[in-house]
Scaffold this active site. Structure first.
Site, mmCIF file in Angstrom:
data_model
loop_
_atom_site.group_PDB
_atom_site.id
_atom_site.type_symbol
_atom_site.label_atom_id
_atom_site.label_comp_id
_atom_site.label_asym_id
_atom_site.label_seq_id
_atom_site.Cartn_x
_atom_site.Cartn_y
_atom_site.Cartn_z
ATOM 1 N N ASN A 233 -11.166 -8.802 54.866
ATOM 2 C CA ASN A 233 -9.760 -9.120 55.078
ATOM 3 C C ASN A 233 -8.953 -8.797 53.828
ATOM 4 O O ASN A 233 -9.268 -9.284 52.730
ATOM 5 C CB ASN A 233 -9.578 -10.604 55.404
ATOM 6 C CG ASN A 233 -8.104 -10.978 55.510
ATOM 7 O OD1 ASN A 233 -7.415 -10.596 56.450
ATOM 8 N ND2 ASN A 233 -7.608 -11.734 54.517
ATOM 9 N N GLU A 234 -7.944 -7.967 53.992
ATOM 10 C CA GLU A 234 -6.974 -7.622 52.956
ATOM 11 C C GLU A 234 -7.629 -7.255 51.618
ATOM 12 O O GLU A 234 -7.272 -7.801 50.566
ATOM 13 C CB GLU A 234 -5.965 -8.763 52.772
ATOM 14 C CG GLU A 234 -5.102 -8.983 54.008
ATOM 15 C CD GLU A 234 -4.001 -10.016 53.781
ATOM 16 O OE1 GLU A 234 -4.056 -10.728 52.760
ATOM 17 O OE2 GLU A 234 -3.088 -10.096 54.623
ATOM 18 N N PRO A 235 -8.571 -6.314 51.640
ATOM 19 C CA PRO A 235 -9.116 -5.845 50.366
ATOM 20 C C PRO A 235 -8.115 -4.927 49.667
ATOM 21 O O PRO A 235 -7.171 -4.432 50.289
ATOM 22 C CB PRO A 235 -10.354 -5.056 50.795
ATOM 23 C CG PRO A 235 -9.972 -4.510 52.141
ATOM 24 C CD PRO A 235 -9.135 -5.592 52.790
#
Length: 435
Positions: A233-235
């Site tokens: 998630n949201e790297p």
């Protein structure tokens, strides 16, 4: 059932790809058994009425299922979430004579496929209209709670939601089991959150991440409700090492389970996201008129349209709006809408929906609100007793936005032409849940 890795760790480990041949569904199974080699293994597939529809012997084989009842998502079929029982009976020879035991696994028969503009379940277009969740409530805090789970599933069904993402970690197995039983589709996400530093993409992190995906696939591979893996998630997917990192991670996950698409959830710009070429579905988080352009709801349609068109023209892959929303303190009201009021949350959702209604007829295949319910966070000046983006309070009471989404989700469900009347009250046999 879906294929998974062949682990040597117990009789509960299965590997069951699906094939269709001459009107029959072919279920390939594989079981591993530890201990003595002096055993016999008998496998039976029973339908919902307990009738044997296929059988075989041996630790590996193929079951032929004529006229199979397919597992369908909630609101996509008149008889959703049909489950068979896969019974494996082991008889071992001991000094005291033969000893038998059996293990039963609920299984669903369904297929998943992705085109450049559609997500298909059993060959039919599927649209994710659902939520992101957290395992959180005000009494227990973070963790699994049976009464809370029953309450949440009641609310999901009331809402007309057909899907959720396990943001941002695998949920309890009991959650997955109920999703199987009630047809709630799951994007199963690893705890790959906070990958934002350059060192986070190093070999040590990558090796651990590969192990995490092995554990997740191994645990959840036989849940029909799980239709896609999310590896992160949201790297910081714009960093240079991210390309190799996600190429390796996604290829590894696909090797573990070739039957499901793989994605991660991004908030990077389309032009610099180095991992996006390797995902099957683009999942995008955006918070227009919340984290910027404060109060300017009128800019959402242009910004959201531009977001979708840029991603799709670049990658030609289906897109899910995987997060959107606004913080709302229940009982705060203001007209014209101001931030943190219920009116602002409702108005923001309505602006998003204008664009989603256009693009879901082209290549957008889903929308997941952030969040299902308010949840606690670390204390900070930006958080008023936690994250307040829920459409329900932390005590599971509805805000105004819940009614906006309920009307929308049931309307989308009713657009499915092979469902004659899904808005009627539904009752499942021996169900814990009602509408």
């Amino acid at each position: 059932m879906d294929p998974g890795p062949a682990h040597k760790s117990g009789s509960e480990d299965w590997q069951c790809p699906l094939l269709r041949h001459c009107g029959q569904w072919l279920v390939n199974y594989q079981a591993s058994v530890q201990g003595s080699a002096r055993f016999e293994l008998a496998v039976r597939l029973l339908d919902a009425e307990g009738q044997v529809v296929a059988h075989h012997t041996g630790a590996q084989g193929q079951l032929q299922v004529p006229s199979a009842h397919l597992w369908w998502p909630y609101l996509m079929h008149s008889y959703p979430a049909y489950l068979y029982s896969l019974e494996v009976r082991l008889t071992a020879q001991t000094a005291a004579g033969p000893v038998s035991d059996f293990y039963t696994l609920p299984v669903g028969i369904r297929t998943v496929a992705v085109t450049n503009s559609q997500f298909l379940i059993n060959g039919k277009p599927f649209y994710f209209h659902g939520v992101n969740k957290h395992e959180d409530a005000d009494i227990r805090g973070k963790g699994f709670d049976w009464p809370l789970l029953v309450k949440d599933f009641n609310l999901l069904r009331w809402l007309g939601a057909n899907a959720f993402r396990t943001s941002h970690y695998p949920y309890a197995e009991e959650v997955m089991q109920l999703c199987d039983r009630y047809g709630i589709v799951v994007i199963d996400e690893s705890p790959g959150v906070g990958i934002v530093l350059a060192e986070s993409f190093g070999n040590v992190s990558l090796h651990h991440h590969l192990e995490v995906m092995e554990e997740l696939v191994r645990r959840d591979k036989n849940h029909p409700a799980v239709v896609m893996w999310s590896v992160a998630n949201e790297p910081a997917s714009f960093l240079k090492p991210a390309g190799y990192y996600f190429k390796t991670l996604i290829a590894h996950t696909k090797a573990l389970d070739p039957s499901r698409p793989v994605t991660y959830v991004t908030n990077s710009n389309y032009a610099v996201d180095l991992g996006a070429p390797y995902v099957d579905v683009i999942c995008v988080n955006s918070y227009y008129s919340w984290y910027h352009d404060y109060g300017h709801l009128e800019v959402i349609p242009l910004q959201l349209t531009t977001q979708f068109e840029q991603w799709y023209s670049t990658y030609q892959k289906p897109i899910i709006q995987s997060e959107y929303g606004a913080e709302t303190i229940a009982g705060f009201h203001q007209d014209p809408p101001l931030m943190f009021t219920e009116e602002y949350q409702r108005s923001l959702l309505e602006q998003y929906h204008l664009v989603l209604d256009q693009k879901r007829r082209e290549y957008v295949v889903g929308e997941l609100i952030w969040n299902f319910a308010d949840f606690m966070t670390d204390q900070s000046p930006q958080r008023a007793m936690g994250n307040k983006k829920g459409i329900f309070t932390r005590q599971r009471q509805p805000k105004g936005a819940a009614f906006i989404l309920r009307e929308r989700y049931w309307r989308i469900a009713n657009e499915t032409k092979h469902l004659p009347s899904v808005v009627k009250a539904q009752c499942l046999g021996n169900s814990l849940f009602t509408l």
